[in-house]
Scaffold this motif. Structure first.
Motif, PDB file in Angstrom:
ATOM      1  N   GLY A  11       2.609   7.915   5.334  1.00 32.84           N
ATOM      2  CA  GLY A  11       2.594   7.905   3.866  1.00 32.84           C
ATOM      3  C   GLY A  11       3.970   7.740   3.252  1.00 32.84           C
ATOM      4  O   GLY A  11       4.114   7.816   2.031  1.00 32.84           O
ATOM      5  N   SER A  12       4.971   7.495   4.072  1.00 35.73           N
ATOM      6  CA  SER A  12       6.316   7.330   3.520  1.00 35.73           C
ATOM      7  C   SER A  12       6.846   5.929   3.796  1.00 35.73           C
ATOM      8  O   SER A  12       6.396   5.231   4.691  1.00 35.73           O
ATOM      9  CB  SER A  12       7.269   8.374   4.102  1.00 35.73           C
ATOM     10  N   ALA A  13       7.810   5.531   2.986  1.00 37.56           N
ATOM     11  CA  ALA A  13       8.505   4.254   3.163  1.00 37.56           C
ATOM     12  C   ALA A  13       9.975   4.490   2.855  1.00 37.56           C
ATOM     13  O   ALA A  13      10.309   5.184   1.898  1.00 37.56           O
ATOM     14  CB  ALA A  13       7.926   3.192   2.238  1.00 37.56           C
ATOM     15  N   TRP A  14      10.835   3.919   3.682  1.00 35.62           N
ATOM     16  CA  TRP A  14      12.274   4.075   3.513  1.00 35.62           C
ATOM     17  C   TRP A  14      12.907   2.702   3.401  1.00 35.62           C
ATOM     18  O   TRP A  14      12.587   1.799   4.161  1.00 35.62           O
ATOM     19  CB  TRP A  14      12.893   4.782   4.701  1.00 35.62           C
ATOM     20  N   VAL A  37      12.611  -3.073  -5.077  1.00 40.79           N
ATOM     21  CA  VAL A  37      12.210  -2.410  -3.836  1.00 40.79           C
ATOM     22  C   VAL A  37      11.440  -1.123  -4.143  1.00 40.79           C
ATOM     23  O   VAL A  37      10.401  -0.844  -3.541  1.00 40.79           O
ATOM     24  CB  VAL A  37      13.431  -2.126  -2.930  1.00 40.79           C
ATOM     25  N   ALA A  38      11.927  -0.359  -5.116  1.00 48.24           N
ATOM     26  CA  ALA A  38      11.249   0.890  -5.491  1.00 48.24           C
ATOM     27  C   ALA A  38       9.839   0.616  -6.027  1.00 48.24           C
ATOM     28  O   ALA A  38       8.886   1.322  -5.682  1.00 48.24           O
ATOM     29  CB  ALA A  38      12.071   1.657  -6.522  1.00 48.24           C
ATOM     30  N   ARG A  39       9.701  -0.426  -6.840  1.00 46.69           N
ATOM     31  CA  ARG A  39       8.373  -0.786  -7.357  1.00 46.69           C
ATOM     32  C   ARG A  39       7.462  -1.236  -6.223  1.00 46.69           C
ATOM     33  O   ARG A  39       6.274  -0.927  -6.203  1.00 46.69           O
ATOM     34  CB  ARG A  39       8.493  -1.854  -8.435  1.00 46.69           C
ATOM     35  N   ARG A  40       8.027  -1.966  -5.267  1.00 40.40           N
ATOM     36  CA  ARG A  40       7.227  -2.429  -4.129  1.00 40.40           C
ATOM     37  C   ARG A  40       6.743  -1.239  -3.295  1.00 40.40           C
ATOM     38  O   ARG A  40       5.590  -1.189  -2.886  1.00 40.40           O
ATOM     39  CB  ARG A  40       8.089  -3.383  -3.275  1.00 40.40           C
ATOM     40  N   ILE A  41       7.618  -0.270  -3.082  1.00 42.04           N
ATOM     41  CA  ILE A  41       7.211   0.925  -2.341  1.00 42.04           C
ATOM     42  C   ILE A  41       6.120   1.663  -3.111  1.00 42.04           C
ATOM     43  O   ILE A  41       5.127   2.099  -2.531  1.00 42.04           O
ATOM     44  CB  ILE A  41       8.424   1.845  -2.075  1.00 42.04           C
ATOM     45  N   LYS A  42       6.282   1.775  -4.423  1.00 36.72           N
ATOM     46  CA  LYS A  42       5.299   2.498  -5.241  1.00 36.72           C
ATOM     47  C   LYS A  42       3.926   1.827  -5.217  1.00 36.72           C
ATOM     48  O   LYS A  42       2.908   2.500  -5.347  1.00 36.72           O
ATOM     49  CB  LYS A  42       5.806   2.617  -6.676  1.00 36.72           C
ATOM     50  N   SER A  43       3.886   0.510  -4.992  1.00 41.96           N
ATOM     51  CA  SER A  43       2.590  -0.188  -4.930  1.00 41.96           C
ATOM     52  C   SER A  43       1.724   0.369  -3.805  1.00 41.96           C
ATOM     53  O   SER A  43       0.511   0.357  -3.892  1.00 41.96           O
ATOM     54  CB  SER A  43       2.787  -1.693  -4.744  1.00 41.96           C
ATOM     55  N   GLY A  44       2.365   0.818  -2.716  1.00 44.18           N
ATOM     56  CA  GLY A  44       1.659   1.534  -1.657  1.00 44.18           C
ATOM     57  C   GLY A  44       0.976   0.715  -0.592  1.00 44.18           C
ATOM     58  O   GLY A  44       0.537   1.260   0.411  1.00 44.18           O
TER      59      GLY A  44
END
Length: 134
Positions: A11-14, A37-44
């Motif tokens: 459930g994490s992304a770095w 990058v932050a928005r891409r991570i938030k997309s999930g």
């Protein structure tokens, strides 16, 4: 970027950047990239694996094309499409393209695949592209 769909960090992304100059982070174009990058991570939703099951094949061997996608977010993601395309590397002609609609529950991974056999091997081989469309 590293995305974890299983294990202790599921459930994490770095995301990391190999930069020696701390001032680099304050540049406007870098701040835009960090925001992207932050928005891409938030997309999930991420491709965890995609393409062909092997790098090389022998004549007559079944080729398996597919894609696995994970949802590390907190909500259901629907309206997605997984697409895998096999292209003749010499002519750039699409030999086969497969698409699957996807709905991915939070904390899960889904996979789709298709098989094909071919005796027509281009001299330059094939190119495989796996895509997750939103």
């Amino acid at each position: 970027m590293t995305v974890y769909s299983t294990g202790g960090f599921a459930g994490s992304a770095w995301a990391s950047f190999g930069v020696n100059d701390p001032k680099w982070y304050s540049r406007p174009e870098v701040l835009r990239v960090i925001g992207d990058v932050a928005r891409r991570i938030k997309s999930g939703v991420f491709i965890m694996d995609g393409g062909a099951d092997f790098y090389t094949y022998t004549k007559g061997q079944e080729i398996r094309l597919g894609l696995s996608a994970a949802n590390i977010g907190k909500s259901v993601r629907s309206g997605l499409t997984a697409r895998v395309t096999l292209t003749d590397a010499d002519t750039r002609k699409v030999v086969r393209s497969e698409e699957w609609p996807l709905e991915i529950q939070p904390g899960t991974t889904v996979s789709q695949s298709a098989s094909l056999n071919t005796d027509a091997w281009p001299k330059g081989g094939f190119t495989v592209r796996a895509e997750l469309l939103d």
